[in-house]
Motif scaffolding. Structure first.
Motif, PDB file in Angstrom:
ATOM      1  N   ARG A 177       0.823  -1.205   0.000  1.00 21.63           N
ATOM      2  CA  ARG A 177       0.000   0.000   0.000  1.00 21.63           C
ATOM      3  C   ARG A 177       0.862   1.263   0.000  1.00 21.63           C
TER       4      ARG A 177
ATOM      5  N   GLU B 270      -6.750  13.314   1.512  1.00 20.53           N
ATOM      6  CA  GLU B 270      -8.111  12.943   1.112  1.00 20.53           C
ATOM      7  C   GLU B 270      -8.128  12.423  -0.321  1.00 20.53           C
TER       8      GLU B 270
ATOM      9  N   GLY C  28      -6.769   9.068  -0.551  1.00 24.23           N
ATOM     10  CA  GLY C  28      -7.760   8.152  -0.010  1.00 24.23           C
ATOM     11  C   GLY C  28      -8.849   7.826  -1.026  1.00 24.23           C
ATOM     12  N   GLU C  29      -9.287   8.854  -1.767  1.00 19.56           N
ATOM     13  CA  GLU C  29     -10.325   8.617  -2.778  1.00 19.56           C
ATOM     14  C   GLU C  29      -9.845   7.647  -3.840  1.00 19.56           C
TER      15      GLU C  29
ATOM     16  N   LEU D  37      -7.623   5.368  -3.590  1.00 23.07           N
ATOM     17  CA  LEU D  37      -7.428   4.011  -3.045  1.00 23.07           C
ATOM     18  C   LEU D  37      -8.686   3.457  -2.374  1.00 23.07           C
ATOM     19  N   ASN D  38      -9.744   4.266  -2.365  1.00 24.34           N
ATOM     20  CA  ASN D  38     -10.965   3.851  -1.674  1.00 24.34           C
ATOM     21  C   ASN D  38     -10.734   3.562  -0.192  1.00 24.34           C
ATOM     22  N   LEU D  39      -9.970   4.421   0.419  1.00 24.99           N
ATOM     23  CA  LEU D  39      -9.682   4.259   1.852  1.00 24.99           C
ATOM     24  C   LEU D  39      -9.886   5.608   2.536  1.00 24.99           C
ATOM     25  N   THR D  40     -10.171   5.562   3.829  1.00 28.71           N
ATOM     26  CA  THR D  40     -10.331   6.835   4.534  1.00 28.71           C
ATOM     27  C   THR D  40      -8.958   7.434   4.843  1.00 28.71           C
ATOM     28  N   ARG D  41      -8.981   8.730   5.102  1.00 26.27           N
ATOM     29  CA  ARG D  41      -7.745   9.406   5.440  1.00 26.27           C
ATOM     30  C   ARG D  41      -7.151   8.835   6.730  1.00 26.27           C
TER      31      ARG D  41
ATOM     32  N   THR E 110      -7.307   5.793   7.789  1.00 24.15           N
ATOM     33  CA  THR E 110      -6.636   4.522   7.488  1.00 24.15           C
ATOM     34  C   THR E 110      -5.247   4.779   6.912  1.00 24.15           C
ATOM     35  N   LEU E 111      -5.166   5.824   6.103  1.00 25.40           N
ATOM     36  CA  LEU E 111      -3.887   6.108   5.441  1.00 25.40           C
ATOM     37  C   LEU E 111      -2.876   6.804   6.353  1.00 25.40           C
TER      38      LEU E 111
ATOM     39  N   ASP F 287       0.480   5.185   7.181  1.00 24.13           N
ATOM     40  CA  ASP F 287       1.328   5.057   5.989  1.00 24.13           C
ATOM     41  C   ASP F 287       1.943   6.398   5.616  1.00 24.13           C
TER      42      ASP F 287
END
Lengths: 216, 216
Positions: free
Chosen positions: B9, B26, B29-30, B32-36, B38-39, B42
């Motif tokens: 990732r 943000e 995140g969009e 990768l289809n993940l929330t900020r 979650t990221l 990383d």
């Protein structure tokens, strides 16, 4: 001397884990009045750097190492074969005088003495040669085999050893050069060590410069 | 050779930022289809390791460096004064023979020659001495001042220089030892360089072992 400058909050987390670990992220959050989400980046850094360890369903605990683990890990991953130089070798019949000339023309600190098949039989350092030269001996008449260090007193490394192991051997044994050898079993039960390179303090110094590039 | 092993990732994030940066958390995140949230870990790791840079109100961008920045930063923070050894010095009237004896008794590769106030006036290496010894000269009669390298041809470091700068000078100038000096302005407009230590390839090799400790 730490690889990462920890923030005050990260230092606080380490202290909490040191004292109460194993402890979950939620519990750390409660103590600090912060959500687990807020702490997540800190915990990620602390585990990635090896300061804390995380075990599923157990929590975080302090692993007793310093913040240098990332640097240690980087150094521990570099192998002798990645950075070794070509060996500078002479045969055992070479005179001390010719060995000194080779040392100057090749600009090395230590010569490796090999047999006709490239097998390791000795090493001789600048210091060994200086001792002979100053001793009033006739350097043109003495063969290098009379002054060299022989097996089993030669410290070596293999291509698969890490550069950390090589550097440690240079320091512990107070030498300047390590022959890099590959060992072969001979039919007679003996072993032959083929010289495939050398690691010197210059190799290590070059590596440190390379690792430090980009910062200055 | 990277200090950190990135996850899949994290590698994906680096690729996105390389291609589209500056880009906000943000927006990453969009893609990768993940929330900020979650990221966040990383992104924290990627910025702390120097792979990505973050600017408030601008976003993340790729800074073109490798993952070694943490290691580079660690090395760039160590100063000469933190690791230097004591200098081994002789006076300029010392004979070559006595210099060689000092070299052996002190077990160093290079001698530093100082005046009566401890000011730097020369350096002489094992190699310089070997050249004299093998040249058939009478080492007992030649003063060291006749064979030493003099200012302004001596490469030095200051206590405040980084160990990266010191290592680089050892490699670039192909030398084994750097005198560590403090410079004083003299009333006559000249400068005096007081010798306060030495940095050698041994210093650097010891440092690498220290940095690598705990891994093997």
């Amino acid at each position: 001397m730490t690889a990462i400058e920890l923030t005050d909050r990260q230092i606080k987390i380490v202290e909490i884990v040191k004292e109460r670990g194993p402890i979950t992220g939620e519990q750390i959050g409660e103590i600090l009045n912060l959500t687990r989400a807020t702490l997540r980046p800190d915990l990620a850094i602390l585990t990635m750097s090896g300061i804390l360890e995380a075990r599923p369903r157990v929590g975080y605990y302090y692993n007793g190492q310093s913040g240098n683990t990332l640097v240690a890990r980087a150094i521990g991953k570099i192998r002798v074969k990645d950075v070794k130089s070509l060996p500078v070798v002479v045969r055992e019949a070479t005179t001390v005088y010719d060995a000194i000339v080779t040392l100057f023309t090749e600009d090395v600190g230590t010569l490796i003495i090999v047999d006709n098949e490239g097998g390791l039989i000795g090493v001789v350092s600048r210091k060994d040669l200086l001792k002979i030269a100053i001793g009033g001996n006739d350097a043109q008449k003495i063969p290098i085999s009379m002054v060299m260090t022989r097996m089993p007193n030669i410290v070596t490394v293999t291509p698969e050893d890490t550069i950390y192991q090589a550097a440690k051997r240079l320091i512990v044994h107070e030498i300047d050069t390590l022959p890099v050898v590959r060992t072969f079993a001979l039919p007679n039960g003996h072993e032959r060590q083929e010289v495939v390179g050398r690691i010197t303090k210059t190799t290590i110094t070059k590596l440190l410069v390379e690792l430090g590039e980009g910062h200055n």
